[in-house]
Motif scaffolding. Structure first.
Motif, mmCIF file in Angstrom:
data_model
loop_
_atom_site.group_PDB
_atom_site.id
_atom_site.type_symbol
_atom_site.label_atom_id
_atom_site.label_comp_id
_atom_site.label_asym_id
_atom_site.label_seq_id
_atom_site.Cartn_x
_atom_site.Cartn_y
_atom_site.Cartn_z
ATOM 1 N N GLN A 6 0.844 -1.185 0.000
ATOM 2 C CA GLN A 6 0.000 0.000 0.000
ATOM 3 C C GLN A 6 0.881 1.236 0.000
ATOM 4 O O GLN A 6 1.853 1.322 0.743
ATOM 5 C CB GLN A 6 -0.898 0.004 1.230
ATOM 6 C CG GLN A 6 -1.928 1.085 1.204
ATOM 7 C CD GLN A 6 -2.928 0.948 2.342
ATOM 8 O OE1 GLN A 6 -2.832 0.052 3.177
ATOM 9 N NE2 GLN A 6 -3.883 1.828 2.386
ATOM 10 N N LYS A 7 0.557 2.200 -0.842
ATOM 11 C CA LYS A 7 1.301 3.450 -0.941
ATOM 12 C C LYS A 7 0.312 4.585 -1.136
ATOM 13 O O LYS A 7 -0.681 4.439 -1.853
ATOM 14 C CB LYS A 7 2.273 3.378 -2.132
ATOM 15 C CG LYS A 7 3.014 4.642 -2.436
ATOM 16 C CD LYS A 7 3.997 4.990 -1.346
ATOM 17 C CE LYS A 7 4.779 6.255 -1.720
ATOM 18 N NZ LYS A 7 5.450 6.842 -0.601
ATOM 19 N N ARG A 8 0.536 5.723 -0.492
ATOM 20 C CA ARG A 8 -0.324 6.894 -0.623
ATOM 21 C C ARG A 8 0.470 8.027 -1.253
ATOM 22 O O ARG A 8 1.577 8.340 -0.819
ATOM 23 C CB ARG A 8 -0.842 7.330 0.736
ATOM 24 C CG ARG A 8 -1.701 8.565 0.671
ATOM 25 C CD ARG A 8 -2.297 8.881 2.028
ATOM 26 N NE ARG A 8 -2.937 10.167 2.036
ATOM 27 C CZ ARG A 8 -4.156 10.424 1.586
ATOM 28 N NH1 ARG A 8 -4.868 9.437 1.086
ATOM 29 N NH2 ARG A 8 -4.673 11.616 1.618
ATOM 30 N N ILE A 9 -0.111 8.648 -2.272
ATOM 31 C CA ILE A 9 0.482 9.810 -2.922
ATOM 32 C C ILE A 9 -0.373 11.015 -2.542
ATOM 33 O O ILE A 9 -1.567 11.055 -2.839
ATOM 34 C CB ILE A 9 0.525 9.647 -4.456
ATOM 35 C CG1 ILE A 9 1.377 8.433 -4.818
ATOM 36 C CG2 ILE A 9 1.067 10.904 -5.102
ATOM 37 C CD1 ILE A 9 1.335 8.099 -6.292
ATOM 38 N N LYS A 10 0.231 11.986 -1.852
ATOM 39 C CA LYS A 10 -0.493 13.173 -1.406
ATOM 40 C C LYS A 10 -0.651 14.160 -2.563
ATOM 41 O O LYS A 10 0.303 14.436 -3.288
ATOM 42 C CB LYS A 10 0.250 13.846 -0.265
ATOM 43 C CG LYS A 10 0.358 12.994 0.972
ATOM 44 C CD LYS A 10 1.163 13.695 2.048
ATOM 45 C CE LYS A 10 1.367 12.787 3.232
ATOM 46 N NZ LYS A 10 2.205 13.415 4.263
ATOM 47 N N LEU A 11 -1.878 14.694 -2.703
ATOM 48 C CA LEU A 11 -2.158 15.664 -3.756
ATOM 49 C C LEU A 11 -2.397 17.055 -3.184
ATOM 50 O O LEU A 11 -2.536 18.009 -3.932
ATOM 51 C CB LEU A 11 -3.382 15.222 -4.574
ATOM 52 C CG LEU A 11 -3.265 13.870 -5.276
ATOM 53 C CD1 LEU A 11 -4.577 13.520 -5.953
ATOM 54 C CD2 LEU A 11 -2.132 13.890 -6.282
#
Length: 76
Positions: A6-11
């Protein structure tokens, strides 16, 4: 034991993209919790504990009010 990725990319502004084995999904983080297409999770104010559900928005409102009351009573 299964493998989990799982990986989160902040926008910015609490918006983000979650990337996992099952695909990509958008989410919104707030002070109260996280909303995504698969459901929501609410912070409880207890370290390491959260409430997570993938169903009814009415139940989310109840959980949100309960969390708010916990935070309020904790700081009195």
């Amino acid at each position: 034991m299964g493998f989990r990725f799982q990986k989160r990319i902040k926008l910015g502004g609490g918006l983000g993209l979650n990337i996992s084995k099952s695909g990509i999904s958008p989410s919104l983080r707030t002070k109260m919790g996280t909303f995504s297409k698969s459901g929501y999770s609410v912070k409880t104010g207890i370290s390491g504990v959260r409430y997570q559900n993938s169903g009814c928005l009415l139940l989310f409102a109840f959980a949100g009010i309960t969390t708010f009351l916990i935070f309020t009573l904790k700081h009195i």
